[in-house]
Design a protein around this motif. Structure first.
Motif, PDB file in Angstrom:
ATOM      1  N   CYS A 143      88.134  62.211 -31.776  1.00 20.76           N
ATOM      2  CA  CYS A 143      89.047  61.278 -32.444  1.00 20.76           C
ATOM      3  C   CYS A 143      88.284  60.341 -33.373  1.00 20.76           C
ATOM      4  O   CYS A 143      88.795  59.305 -33.775  1.00 20.76           O
ATOM      5  N   SER A 167     100.122  63.142 -23.604  1.00 17.92           N
ATOM      6  CA  SER A 167     100.451  62.481 -24.859  1.00 17.92           C
ATOM      7  C   SER A 167     100.481  63.520 -25.965  1.00 17.92           C
ATOM      8  O   SER A 167      99.457  63.992 -26.418  1.00 17.92           O
ATOM      9  N   HIS A 168     101.696  63.917 -26.330  1.00 18.12           N
ATOM     10  CA  HIS A 168     101.778  64.878 -27.423  1.00 18.12           C
ATOM     11  C   HIS A 168     101.561  64.141 -28.718  1.00 18.12           C
ATOM     12  O   HIS A 168     101.993  63.022 -28.879  1.00 18.12           O
ATOM     13  N   SER A 169     100.836  64.777 -29.591  1.00 18.58           N
ATOM     14  CA  SER A 169     100.453  64.058 -30.804  1.00 18.58           C
ATOM     15  C   SER A 169     101.696  63.716 -31.604  1.00 18.58           C
ATOM     16  O   SER A 169     102.693  64.430 -31.595  1.00 18.58           O
ATOM     17  N   CYS A 220      93.598  60.405 -33.399  1.00 14.73           N
ATOM     18  CA  CYS A 220      93.171  61.752 -33.029  1.00 14.73           C
ATOM     19  C   CYS A 220      93.746  62.731 -34.039  1.00 14.73           C
ATOM     20  O   CYS A 220      94.944  62.754 -34.285  1.00 14.73           O
ATOM     21  N   ARG A 275      94.139  65.512 -28.619  1.00 10.19           N
ATOM     22  CA  ARG A 275      94.767  64.408 -27.871  1.00 10.19           C
ATOM     23  C   ARG A 275      93.809  64.011 -26.761  1.00 10.19           C
ATOM     24  O   ARG A 275      92.907  64.780 -26.401  1.00 10.19           O
ATOM     25  N   THR A 276      94.001  62.804 -26.239  1.00  7.89           N
ATOM     26  CA  THR A 276      93.050  62.356 -25.225  1.00  7.89           C
ATOM     27  C   THR A 276      93.547  62.632 -23.810  1.00  7.89           C
ATOM     28  O   THR A 276      92.777  62.577 -22.865  1.00  7.89           O
ATOM     29  N   SER A 302      97.189  56.467 -35.053  1.00 10.74           N
ATOM     30  CA  SER A 302      97.056  57.794 -34.467  1.00 10.74           C
ATOM     31  C   SER A 302      95.735  58.364 -34.949  1.00 10.74           C
ATOM     32  O   SER A 302      95.660  59.046 -35.950  1.00 10.74           O
ATOM     33  N   HIS A 360      95.221  70.618 -32.529  1.00  7.34           N
ATOM     34  CA  HIS A 360      95.804  69.291 -32.300  1.00  7.34           C
ATOM     35  C   HIS A 360      94.952  68.614 -31.237  1.00  7.34           C
ATOM     36  O   HIS A 360      94.796  69.157 -30.146  1.00  7.34           O
ATOM     37  N   THR A 367      92.650  68.888 -25.279  1.00 13.76           N
ATOM     38  CA  THR A 367      92.565  67.593 -24.614  1.00 13.76           C
ATOM     39  C   THR A 367      91.098  67.179 -24.537  1.00 13.76           C
ATOM     40  O   THR A 367      90.266  67.924 -24.016  1.00 13.76           O
TER      41      THR A 367
END
Ligand SMILES: *[C@@H]1O[C@H](CO)[C@@H](O)[C@H](O)[C@H]1NC(C)=O
Length: 451
Positions: free
Chosen positions: A92, A64-66, A27, A59-60, A25, A57, A85
């Motif tokens: 990341c 996709s929730h971290s 990110c 994320r890409t 993980s 938080h 996002t």
């Protein structure tokens, strides 16, 4: 298993787990300062700012929730928790993801951002149509982050539909070389790259890049490029250029300096403009050149004990200015010892911006315990490396013999005295008779035998 090997085993297990975590993980969840101008105080020159803890938080993609627990720590206002996002995954980078529990954290600041057209000559064409799109009516933020490796800097502009806490990265500007060192005369690359979110109406309609130089409050434009009309608007620095193909193809906005000069040392700011948006990162360049040393005289004359000799050492062609000059002496016993710094002169600056400085040393052969001589070395300690230059010292008439030496000398003197007495006696006793050389020798021989 011994206690020791057990703990090593545990440690490596921890390391492996950390590694897996870091790579699966990647990110991060970034702790960030939310800084904004205080409301109700408007107009003042030094507007007061407020600073609040916030959590980003990363994320890409929006779905996709971290994997991290999404509960905010109690000291963070839930309104200051954002889900960003970043499809390009710029945020990341592993240098933004410290190991759990680490006290070292990336430096991060987030501010509200107001999109607006720029009046700069090389940026204005981006917002030719005076209408500002509805797209701009949203919550905009600008974020600047420095990585743990001290070499990564990222600046982003994000956009969130009003009151949603889920902004998307629209523009990011990155440098992977926040601090660059170069030798004099070498080509220099100051890294800067940008990425623009392709579906955004603000991307694809041109960009502009600007590099500025700043040093001790003195600023100047290095280069400005209008990417919409593909025109170099302004270059004020000879030998400074961009890789235009890489810029259009991959957003490579790195500044290339053909040849590093001393006056190039300083801060460079890479600014990328999209219509209504701007983001920038700073890169520091330091041109470092170690000194060349020369010693005068290059060969010392033979010194008579008691004499004072002067040696001079000149360090030249170095930058930056800070230099430490000193002297060392290495005797015939092979031991080195310091002789101090001598009398150091002020510095001078040459036409190319490099400095020179020298030091003079008085070598008093009686005061400094120099013995029969040895090696005198000039040492220059500089950011670019330590340099040394040596010269050989020979002292004659060395007058502090040891007791053993004195006894031996007395012994030698006595023996010599006896020998002279003996020879002169032999000659006076044999000088009167008329014997040939052959007989004289025979006579000596006989005397020696009888004694
Ligand atoms: C950007 O361009 C420079 C000059 O051509 C090149 O040396 C550098 O590797 C490029 N950077 C990236 C990330 O492609």
């Amino acid at each position: 298993m011994t206690y020791r090997s057990k703990s090593i085993y545990k440690l490596s297990l921890v390391a492996v787990i950390c590694f897996i975590k870091a790579s699966s993980s990647s990110c991060p969840v970034l702790e960030c300062w939310f800084v904004q101008e205080k409301a109700g105080r408007g107009g003042g020159l030094a507007a007061a700012t407020s600073q609040e803890k916030s959590l980003l938080h990363i994320r890409t993609d929006a779905y996709s929730h971290s994997a991290e627990s999404q509960q905010a720590p109690s000291d963070i206002n839930p309104d200051r928790v954002y889900f960003i996002t970043d499809p390009a995954a710029t945020l990341c980078h592993r240098s933004l993801n410290p190991p759990r529990g680490s006290v070292n954290k990336p430096h991060c600041e987030i501010n509200p951002f107001l999109p607006q057209p720029s009046t700069l000559k090389w940026v204005a064409p981006l917002t030719d149509s005076a209408l500002s799109p509805i797209y701009l009516q949203a919550d905009w933020f600008s974020t600047s982050i420095q990585g743990l490796n001290k070499q990564l800097a990222i600046s982003t502009i994000t956009r969130a539909p009003t009151a949603a806490q889920e902004p998307n990265v629209i523009l990011s500007v990155t440098s992977k070389t926040v601090s660059v060192q170069s030798r004099l005369g070498e080509p220099v690359l100051l890294d800067c790259g940008f990425w623009a979110y392709p579906p955004s109406p603000l991307s694809g309609s041109g960009f502009a890049v600007e590099w500025r130089y700043q040093f001790r409050g003195d600023g100047r434009l290095v280069l400005a490029y209008d990417g919409k009309t593909d025109r170099l608007a302004d270059t004020q620095e000879e030998g400074a250029t961009l890789d235009f193909e890489g810029l259009h193809r991959k957003g490579n906005a790195s500044l290339i300096l053909q040849e590093a000069k001393v006056r190039h040392s300083g801060m460079y700011i890479c600014t990328v403009y999209l219509p209504y948006l701007v983001a920038q990162v700073a890169v520091e360049l330091e041109v470092v050149e170690p000194p060349s040393l020369s010693i005068y005289p290059s060969a010392l004359p033979l010194a008579v004990h008691g004499q004072t000799l002067t040696v001079q050492c000149e360090a030249s062609g170095f930058a930056p200015l800070s230099l430490e000059l000193s002297w060392e002496f290495k005797g015939t016993d092979g031991k080195s010892r310091p002789l101090g710094s001598g009398s150091v002169t002020g510095h001078r600056q040459a036409w190319d911006g490099t400095y020179s400085q020298s030091t003079r040393l008085e070598l008093d052969t009686t005061k400094l315990d120099l013995g029969r001589g040895g090696e005198v070395t000039c040492v220059a300690v500089h950011l670019g490396g330590t340099r040394r230059a040596s010269v050989t010292l020979n002292v004659i008439g060395f007058s502090t013999p040891s007791i053993e030496d004195s006894m031996a000398m007395v012994g030698v003197a006595l023996v010599l005295y006896g020998l002279i007495k003996f020879v002169s006696w032999t000659f006076t006793s044999s000088g009167s008779d008329e014997a040939g050389p052959q007989e004289k020798v025979m006579l000596h021989f006989k005397i020696l035998q009888s004694s």
